[in-house]
Design an enzyme around this catalytic site. Sequence first.
Site, PDB file in Angstrom:
ATOM      1  N   TYR A  58       0.842  -1.192   0.000  1.00 13.32           N
ATOM      2  CA  TYR A  58       0.000   0.000   0.000  1.00 13.32           C
ATOM      3  C   TYR A  58       0.883   1.250   0.000  1.00 13.32           C
ATOM      4  O   TYR A  58       0.606   2.214  -0.722  1.00 13.32           O
ATOM      5  CB  TYR A  58      -0.918   0.012   1.231  1.00 13.32           C
ATOM      6  CG  TYR A  58      -1.910  -1.122   1.244  1.00 13.32           C
ATOM      7  CD1 TYR A  58      -3.138  -0.999   0.598  1.00 13.32           C
ATOM      8  CD2 TYR A  58      -1.635  -2.310   1.914  1.00 13.32           C
ATOM      9  CE1 TYR A  58      -4.061  -2.040   0.604  1.00 13.32           C
ATOM     10  CE2 TYR A  58      -2.547  -3.354   1.929  1.00 13.32           C
ATOM     11  CZ  TYR A  58      -3.759  -3.219   1.272  1.00 13.32           C
ATOM     12  OH  TYR A  58      -4.663  -4.249   1.280  1.00 13.32           O
ATOM     13  N   ASN A  85     -12.858  -0.331  -4.308  1.00 13.49           N
ATOM     14  CA  ASN A  85     -12.732  -0.579  -5.739  1.00 13.49           C
ATOM     15  C   ASN A  85     -13.962  -1.351  -6.223  1.00 13.49           C
ATOM     16  O   ASN A  85     -14.195  -2.471  -5.787  1.00 13.49           O
ATOM     17  CB  ASN A  85     -11.448  -1.385  -5.995  1.00 13.49           C
ATOM     18  CG  ASN A  85     -11.346  -1.931  -7.391  1.00 13.49           C
ATOM     19  OD1 ASN A  85     -11.988  -1.460  -8.319  1.00 13.49           O
ATOM     20  ND2 ASN A  85     -10.523  -2.948  -7.541  1.00 13.49           N
ATOM     21  N   CYS A 102      -6.947  -4.781  -7.168  1.00 10.79           N
ATOM     22  CA  CYS A 102      -6.649  -4.383  -5.785  1.00 10.79           C
ATOM     23  C   CYS A 102      -6.171  -5.574  -4.951  1.00 10.79           C
ATOM     24  O   CYS A 102      -5.521  -5.377  -3.920  1.00 10.79           O
ATOM     25  CB  CYS A 102      -7.871  -3.734  -5.143  1.00 10.79           C
ATOM     26  SG  CYS A 102      -9.353  -4.728  -5.188  1.00 10.79           S
ATOM     27  N   HIS A 103      -6.426  -6.797  -5.413  1.00 15.00           N
ATOM     28  CA  HIS A 103      -5.954  -7.975  -4.674  1.00 15.00           C
ATOM     29  C   HIS A 103      -4.428  -8.087  -4.693  1.00 15.00           C
ATOM     30  O   HIS A 103      -3.860  -8.827  -3.912  1.00 15.00           O
ATOM     31  CB  HIS A 103      -6.600  -9.255  -5.233  1.00 15.00           C
ATOM     32  CG  HIS A 103      -6.223  -9.555  -6.652  1.00 15.00           C
ATOM     33  ND1 HIS A 103      -6.827  -8.945  -7.731  1.00 15.00           N
ATOM     34  CD2 HIS A 103      -5.305 -10.403  -7.165  1.00 15.00           C
ATOM     35  CE1 HIS A 103      -6.307  -9.403  -8.853  1.00 15.00           C
ATOM     36  NE2 HIS A 103      -5.369 -10.294  -8.538  1.00 15.00           N
ATOM     37  N   GLU A 145      -2.796 -16.608  -9.766  1.00 11.44           N
ATOM     38  CA  GLU A 145      -1.897 -15.881 -10.669  1.00 11.44           C
ATOM     39  C   GLU A 145      -0.465 -16.408 -10.587  1.00 11.44           C
ATOM     40  O   GLU A 145       0.198 -16.566 -11.612  1.00 11.44           O
ATOM     41  CB  GLU A 145      -1.937 -14.381 -10.364  1.00 11.44           C
ATOM     42  CG  GLU A 145      -3.251 -13.748 -10.747  1.00 11.44           C
ATOM     43  CD  GLU A 145      -3.269 -12.234 -10.575  1.00 11.44           C
ATOM     44  OE1 GLU A 145      -2.219 -11.634 -10.244  1.00 11.44           O
ATOM     45  OE2 GLU A 145      -4.345 -11.650 -10.790  1.00 11.44           O
TER      46      GLU A 145
END
Length: 196
Positions: free
Chosen positions: A130, A153, A161-162, A188
């Site tokens: 962040y 979001n 945002c993850h 991912e």
Amino acid sequence: MNSITYIETTSTAEAAAKMVADTTIATCRAGQLELRIWANRRAVTRIDLIPSRPDNGSVTAYRNKDNGDITTEYKDNTATPAALAVRQLDEYFSGARRVFDFPIELYGTPFRLRVWRALTTIGYGEIMSYGELARRIGQPKAARAVGGAAHNNPVPIAVPCHRLVGSDGSLTGFACGTDTKAYLLRLEAETAAMQG
């Protein structure tokens, strides 16, 4: 890359009102999640991530812009923004897609829009703190505010945002829960490792 339109609003209430006007809602299952995709005639405006339930089939609901009533249809129009999002999110969860190009409209305050725009620069399978994102947008002391904007979001996954983590790499904060965040990051990482 997504075709994202950023629409500045003066308040979150104004953003919410604009986002639900003339809305279509499509649902689908993807991996461990059920996705509820909100779209108007031009673009996707919101994606809700919901823990999976038994498969009840796909349903599309239309909100009447005049009276707010919702009607439901059980057919697929593959040309709608919601249908494009369903197809591309299915490809994402199967490991065949890393970048989305369905149209998106984001309504928010100038700060939130800046954060959401910056989120789209975090690559597939990458993570960022962040604080690092706060520095990237030129507000190094705004890590908490970045977290608040990420939490709000409206289009998770496509606006990733993850991929934000705590300064120590911990999976802090995610509107859809840290288990969902861990699942998306693992998906991912595994896909990136397999595809090289």
